[in-house]
Design a protein around this motif. Structure first.
Motif, PDB file in Angstrom:
ATOM      1  N   ALA A   1       3.465   1.092 -26.367  1.00 54.15           N
ATOM      2  CA  ALA A   1       4.232   0.050 -25.677  1.00 54.15           C
ATOM      3  C   ALA A   1       3.447  -1.230 -25.458  1.00 54.15           C
ATOM      4  N   GLY A   2       2.126  -1.198 -25.636  1.00 56.10           N
ATOM      5  CA  GLY A   2       1.306  -2.362 -25.360  1.00 56.10           C
ATOM      6  C   GLY A   2       0.899  -2.412 -23.897  1.00 56.10           C
ATOM      7  N   PRO A   3       0.222  -3.478 -23.488  1.00 53.36           N
ATOM      8  CA  PRO A   3      -0.219  -3.607 -22.098  1.00 53.36           C
ATOM      9  C   PRO A   3       0.957  -3.471 -21.131  1.00 53.36           C
ATOM     10  N   LEU A   4       0.709  -2.822 -20.005  1.00 52.58           N
ATOM     11  CA  LEU A   4       1.762  -2.568 -19.027  1.00 52.58           C
ATOM     12  C   LEU A   4       1.769  -3.646 -17.945  1.00 52.58           C
ATOM     13  N   PRO A   5       2.919  -3.910 -17.324  1.00 48.43           N
ATOM     14  CA  PRO A   5       2.987  -4.913 -16.252  1.00 48.43           C
ATOM     15  C   PRO A   5       2.060  -4.558 -15.100  1.00 48.43           C
ATOM     16  N   ALA A   6       1.447  -5.572 -14.513  1.00 47.60           N
ATOM     17  CA  ALA A   6       0.474  -5.350 -13.439  1.00 47.60           C
ATOM     18  C   ALA A   6       1.092  -4.586 -12.275  1.00 47.60           C
ATOM     19  N   GLU A   7       2.339  -4.883 -11.927  1.00 50.09           N
ATOM     20  CA  GLU A   7       2.982  -4.186 -10.809  1.00 50.09           C
ATOM     21  C   GLU A   7       3.109  -2.691 -11.092  1.00 50.09           C
ATOM     22  N   LEU A   8       3.452  -2.345 -12.341  1.00 50.34           N
ATOM     23  CA  LEU A   8       3.564  -0.931 -12.723  1.00 50.34           C
ATOM     24  C   LEU A   8       2.200  -0.260 -12.706  1.00 50.34           C
ATOM     25  N   VAL A   9       1.183  -0.955 -13.188  1.00 50.32           N
ATOM     26  CA  VAL A   9      -0.171  -0.390 -13.200  1.00 50.32           C
ATOM     27  C   VAL A   9      -0.663  -0.166 -11.773  1.00 50.32           C
ATOM     28  N   ALA A  10      -0.360  -1.091 -10.872  1.00 49.10           N
ATOM     29  CA  ALA A  10      -0.755  -0.921  -9.472  1.00 49.10           C
ATOM     30  C   ALA A  10      -0.072   0.302  -8.867  1.00 49.10           C
ATOM     31  N   LYS A  11       1.200   0.500  -9.197  1.00 46.83           N
ATOM     32  CA  LYS A  11       1.936   1.668  -8.696  1.00 46.83           C
ATOM     33  C   LYS A  11       1.333   2.962  -9.234  1.00 46.83           C
ATOM     34  N   MET A  12       1.048   3.006 -10.526  1.00 41.06           N
ATOM     35  CA  MET A  12       0.417   4.186 -11.120  1.00 41.06           C
ATOM     36  C   MET A  12      -0.959   4.394 -10.511  1.00 41.06           C
ATOM     37  N   GLY A  13      -1.669   3.298 -10.277  1.00 36.24           N
ATOM     38  CA  GLY A  13      -3.003   3.384  -9.701  1.00 36.24           C
ATOM     39  C   GLY A  13      -2.988   4.018  -8.323  1.00 36.24           C
ATOM     40  N   ARG A  14      -1.992   3.671  -7.512  1.00 36.90           N
ATOM     41  CA  ARG A  14      -1.895   4.267  -6.176  1.00 36.90           C
ATOM     42  C   ARG A  14      -1.723   5.781  -6.275  1.00 36.90           C
ATOM     43  N   ARG A  15      -0.837   6.206  -7.160  1.00 37.69           N
ATOM     44  CA  ARG A  15      -0.571   7.644  -7.277  1.00 37.69           C
ATOM     45  C   ARG A  15      -1.779   8.392  -7.848  1.00 37.69           C
ATOM     46  N   LEU A  16      -2.415   7.782  -8.834  1.00 35.20           N
ATOM     47  CA  LEU A  16      -3.605   8.403  -9.408  1.00 35.20           C
ATOM     48  C   LEU A  16      -4.723   8.481  -8.373  1.00 35.20           C
ATOM     49  N   LEU A  17      -4.857   7.444  -7.585  1.00 30.79           N
ATOM     50  CA  LEU A  17      -5.927   7.417  -6.594  1.00 30.79           C
ATOM     51  C   LEU A  17      -5.682   8.452  -5.500  1.00 30.79           C
ATOM     52  N   GLU A  18      -4.428   8.704  -5.167  1.00 38.31           N
ATOM     53  CA  GLU A  18      -4.131   9.762  -4.192  1.00 38.31           C
ATOM     54  C   GLU A  18      -4.648  11.107  -4.701  1.00 38.31           C
ATOM     55  N   ALA A  19      -4.444  11.372  -5.987  1.00 35.51           N
ATOM     56  CA  ALA A  19      -4.939  12.623  -6.568  1.00 35.51           C
ATOM     57  C   ALA A  19      -6.459  12.651  -6.602  1.00 35.51           C
ATOM     58  N   LEU A  20      -7.065  11.543  -6.983  1.00 34.09           N
ATOM     59  CA  LEU A  20      -8.521  11.484  -7.067  1.00 34.09           C
ATOM     60  C   LEU A  20      -9.160  11.645  -5.692  1.00 34.09           C
ATOM     61  N   ARG A  21      -8.547  11.033  -4.681  1.00 34.74           N
ATOM     62  CA  ARG A  21      -9.079  11.170  -3.326  1.00 34.74           C
ATOM     63  C   ARG A  21      -8.984  12.618  -2.851  1.00 34.74           C
ATOM     64  N   HIS A  22      -7.921  13.309  -3.257  1.00 34.27           N
ATOM     65  CA  HIS A  22      -7.786  14.724  -2.907  1.00 34.27           C
ATOM     66  C   HIS A  22      -8.933  15.523  -3.522  1.00 34.27           C
ATOM     67  N   ALA A  23      -9.247  15.240  -4.788  1.00 33.49           N
ATOM     68  CA  ALA A  23     -10.367  15.929  -5.437  1.00 33.49           C
ATOM     69  C   ALA A  23     -11.678  15.597  -4.731  1.00 33.49           C
ATOM     70  N   HIS A  24     -11.897  14.326  -4.448  1.00 28.97           N
ATOM     71  CA  HIS A  24     -13.135  13.918  -3.779  1.00 28.97           C
ATOM     72  C   HIS A  24     -13.250  14.540  -2.388  1.00 28.97           C
ATOM     73  N   ASP A  25     -12.139  14.614  -1.658  1.00 28.14           N
ATOM     74  CA  ASP A  25     -12.179  15.238  -0.332  1.00 28.14           C
ATOM     75  C   ASP A  25     -12.564  16.711  -0.429  1.00 28.14           C
ATOM     76  N   GLY A  26     -12.279  17.327  -1.576  1.00 32.11           N
ATOM     77  CA  GLY A  26     -12.677  18.714  -1.805  1.00 32.11           C
ATOM     78  C   GLY A  26     -14.075  18.839  -2.385  1.00 32.11           C
ATOM     79  N   GLY A  27     -14.780  17.707  -2.505  1.00 30.52           N
ATOM     80  CA  GLY A  27     -16.142  17.719  -3.016  1.00 30.52           C
ATOM     81  C   GLY A  27     -16.249  17.749  -4.522  1.00 30.52           C
ATOM     82  N   VAL A  28     -15.117  17.522  -5.228  1.00 30.12           N
ATOM     83  CA  VAL A  28     -15.099  17.607  -6.689  1.00 30.12           C
ATOM     84  C   VAL A  28     -15.017  16.207  -7.292  1.00 30.12           C
ATOM     85  N   VAL A  29     -15.904  15.909  -8.231  1.00 32.97           N
ATOM     86  CA  VAL A  29     -15.827  14.663  -8.992  1.00 32.97           C
ATOM     87  C   VAL A  29     -15.383  15.008 -10.414  1.00 32.97           C
TER      88      VAL A  29
END
Length: 264
Positions: A102-130
């Protein structure tokens, strides 16, 4: 005749290649549902026991994380000199494939995906997993889910590492210097992933292995052209000094603030 693993998982077709093995679509004959099986060969030899230990560690690590943004691990089976990690099956495109098609994605969509991805990553980090290998190819997009996959290089944050793990275009500079295995290194890779999603290219001028490694150490990332209001987030995440890099808390607050401004 179809191959059946561990007496219950019927292999259907290979669907991908992870960092540590082939991933199959399969059918769980006992629970009557589709699953994904990661096949990992254990050839005999001096390194077989260590390889088995790493695979079991990966499965246990991923299994202890329960979050809709992380692929769920159901089981671990061993058969015919292979280990099979049994996971939920996702009908999904990777973020990498999405950008390629699809090519580069709109910044607003990337920010939305980033929030959801970061929620998952923070869950892993809170469990001590990188994770140690965050990149577009390890991000699955399906429905309203953004899912972090492939914990093949993952480790506990308290575990020091001097080995280089990850993908060159998305690897933190300190990892190249033998100081990886931290949540700060994951945040760099997260930033490089968002950069790729919104810009359609990596933060550096080449993805050739050695050149990418040198660029990460010596050059600033290329100035974003499409990121818009997302640019301060990218710049903050791609700071070479881990101590100066945006934390997950700071990044999440900035991404939430972007959503509020876009809705205003």
């Amino acid at each position: 005749m179809s191959t059946i693993v561990a007496g219950r998982y019927q292999l259907v077709a290979p669907v991908g290649q992870g960092a540590t093995g082939v991933v199959w679509r399969a059918y769980d004959l006992l629970l009557e549902r589709d699953v994904a099986l990661k096949e990992i060969a254990l050839p005999p030899g001096p390194g077989a026991a260590e390889r088995r230990r790493r695979v079991v560690k990966e499965a246990r690590m991923a299994a202890r994380l329960s979050h809709r943004g992380i692929v769920t691990v159901h089981n671990l089976a061993e058969e015919a000199e292979r280990l099979w990690i049994v996971m939920e099956f996702l009908e999904a495109l990777t973020l990498h494939d999405t950008v390629v098609q699809a090519g580069p994605l709109p910044a607003e969509l990337v920010a939305k995906m980033g929030r959801r991805l970061l929620e998952a990553l923070r869950h892993a980090h809170d469990g001590g997993v990188v994770h140690r290998d965050i990149k577009p190819a390890n991000i699955m997009l399906t429905g309203d889910r953004v899912v972090l996959a492939d914990f093949g290089f993952a480790g506990f944050e308290s575990t020091a590492t001097t080995s280089m793990r990850g993908t060159p275009a998305f690897i933190a500079p300190e990892t190249l210097q033998g100081r990886g295995g931290t949540r700060e290194a994951d945040m760099w890779s997260f930033g490089a992933t968002l950069y790729m999603a919104v810009e359609g290219r990596t933060p550096f001028r080449t993805v050739d292995s050695m050149a990418a490694l040198m660029a990460a150490l010596q050059e600033p990332p290329r100035a974003p052209k499409r990121a818009g209001a997302l640019e301060p987030v990218l710049r903050g995440l791609l700071r070479k000094d881990p101590a100066a890099r945006l934390t997950s808390e700071q990044t999440y607050a900035m991404l939430v603030n972007l959503r509020r401004h876009s809705a205003a």
